[in-house]
Design a protein around this motif. Sequence first.
Motif, mmCIF file in Angstrom:
data_model
loop_
_atom_site.group_PDB
_atom_site.id
_atom_site.type_symbol
_atom_site.label_atom_id
_atom_site.label_comp_id
_atom_site.label_asym_id
_atom_site.label_seq_id
_atom_site.Cartn_x
_atom_site.Cartn_y
_atom_site.Cartn_z
ATOM 1 N N VAL A 193 -27.216 39.207 -28.769
ATOM 2 C CA VAL A 193 -26.481 38.147 -28.079
ATOM 3 C C VAL A 193 -27.330 37.626 -26.928
ATOM 4 O O VAL A 193 -28.011 38.391 -26.253
ATOM 5 N N LYS A 194 -27.286 36.318 -26.697
ATOM 6 C CA LYS A 194 -28.022 35.717 -25.586
ATOM 7 C C LYS A 194 -27.025 35.263 -24.532
ATOM 8 O O LYS A 194 -26.096 34.514 -24.817
ATOM 9 N N THR B 6 -25.355 32.373 -27.539
ATOM 10 C CA THR B 6 -25.995 32.687 -28.816
ATOM 11 C C THR B 6 -25.837 31.515 -29.779
ATOM 12 O O THR B 6 -24.729 31.017 -29.992
ATOM 13 N N ASP B 7 -26.932 31.056 -30.328
ATOM 14 C CA ASP B 7 -26.958 29.925 -31.258
ATOM 15 C C ASP B 7 -26.509 28.613 -30.623
ATOM 16 O O ASP B 7 -26.294 27.628 -31.334
ATOM 17 N N ARG B 8 -26.359 28.584 -29.301
ATOM 18 C CA ARG B 8 -25.955 27.347 -28.631
ATOM 19 C C ARG B 8 -27.061 26.807 -27.736
ATOM 20 O O ARG B 8 -26.858 25.830 -27.015
ATOM 21 N N SER C 278 -16.928 22.962 -27.519
ATOM 22 C CA SER C 278 -18.036 23.916 -27.614
ATOM 23 C C SER C 278 -18.870 23.903 -26.339
ATOM 24 O O SER C 278 -18.757 23.008 -25.512
ATOM 25 N N VAL C 279 -19.718 24.907 -26.216
ATOM 26 C CA VAL C 279 -20.641 25.008 -25.091
ATOM 27 C C VAL C 279 -22.065 24.893 -25.606
ATOM 28 O O VAL C 279 -22.399 25.422 -26.663
ATOM 29 N N MET D 30 -33.808 25.881 -13.619
ATOM 30 C CA MET D 30 -32.444 26.061 -14.090
ATOM 31 C C MET D 30 -32.168 25.181 -15.292
ATOM 32 O O MET D 30 -32.663 24.062 -15.386
ATOM 33 N N GLY D 31 -31.313 25.662 -16.187
ATOM 34 C CA GLY D 31 -30.888 24.871 -17.312
ATOM 35 C C GLY D 31 -29.400 24.629 -17.230
ATOM 36 O O GLY D 31 -28.665 25.437 -16.676
ATOM 37 N N PRO D 32 -28.921 23.500 -17.734
ATOM 38 C CA PRO D 32 -27.499 23.201 -17.638
ATOM 39 C C PRO D 32 -26.718 23.536 -18.898
ATOM 40 O O PRO D 32 -27.239 23.499 -19.992
ATOM 41 N N VAL D 33 -25.478 23.847 -18.696
ATOM 42 C CA VAL D 33 -24.539 23.988 -19.810
ATOM 43 C C VAL D 33 -23.768 22.690 -19.918
ATOM 44 O O VAL D 33 -23.257 22.180 -18.927
ATOM 45 N N ASN D 34 -23.665 22.148 -21.101
ATOM 46 C CA ASN D 34 -22.925 20.913 -21.320
ATOM 47 C C ASN D 34 -21.570 21.229 -21.939
ATOM 48 O O ASN D 34 -21.490 21.894 -22.950
#
Length: 209
Positions: free
Chosen positions: A36-37, A153-155, A190-191, A201-205
């Motif tokens: 899992v990531k 994970t996978d996203r 979804s994320v 830094m990376g963003p979550v959409n």
Amino acid sequence: MDVEEFWKPFEVNIESFDQLVEKINSVMRHAADRDVKFAWRGQIDAGWALHSSLYRRLSLTKNKAVDEKDLSTTESKILVELHRWGLHSSSSTGRLSILNQLAMLQHYGSPTRLIDITFNAWVGAWFAVEEKWSNGKVVSEDSDARLFAFDVTDRLINENDEYRSWEDDLSRPWKHGEAESISKKEWTTSVFAWKPANFIMGPVNRTGV
């Protein structure tokens, strides 16, 4: 329901540094065992909602819950203004993709639908407990902090064959109605995580986040 009540079923209270070390190590062992990531985000006030700066800005100005239409419309105006100022390209890199335009805006404090995350748990923990100042005063000094762990994970856009092209897209692939856009249902439920090449830094959409 307030924010703290919403998160209560999912949270673990940490009372000491040793407990924090133990919990982070436990999550990382879980990740390794199950492939899992996780991505992380720290907030200095546990009472804050998990919303993007654009969502917060629109909620305040419109005084209502914001939906995807509101976000998309305002996002369009911000991007038009970015182009008007000629900040969407440079002599060295050429035209920036939409994601990179938004990452640049996010980096310099403009409201976007993106949320900053990190793939290092301890960086997230630092942001959760750092000293914050506003108008010369320390803020949220007596508030509990919150450290989020997102299962991405996978996203992760960078590693997903279906979404990797988003990194180079010159139009918004999530804009409903575009020929190659993602479905509205998946986009709003979804994320997605992304690690920009030129930003730490990376963003979550996610809609409304």
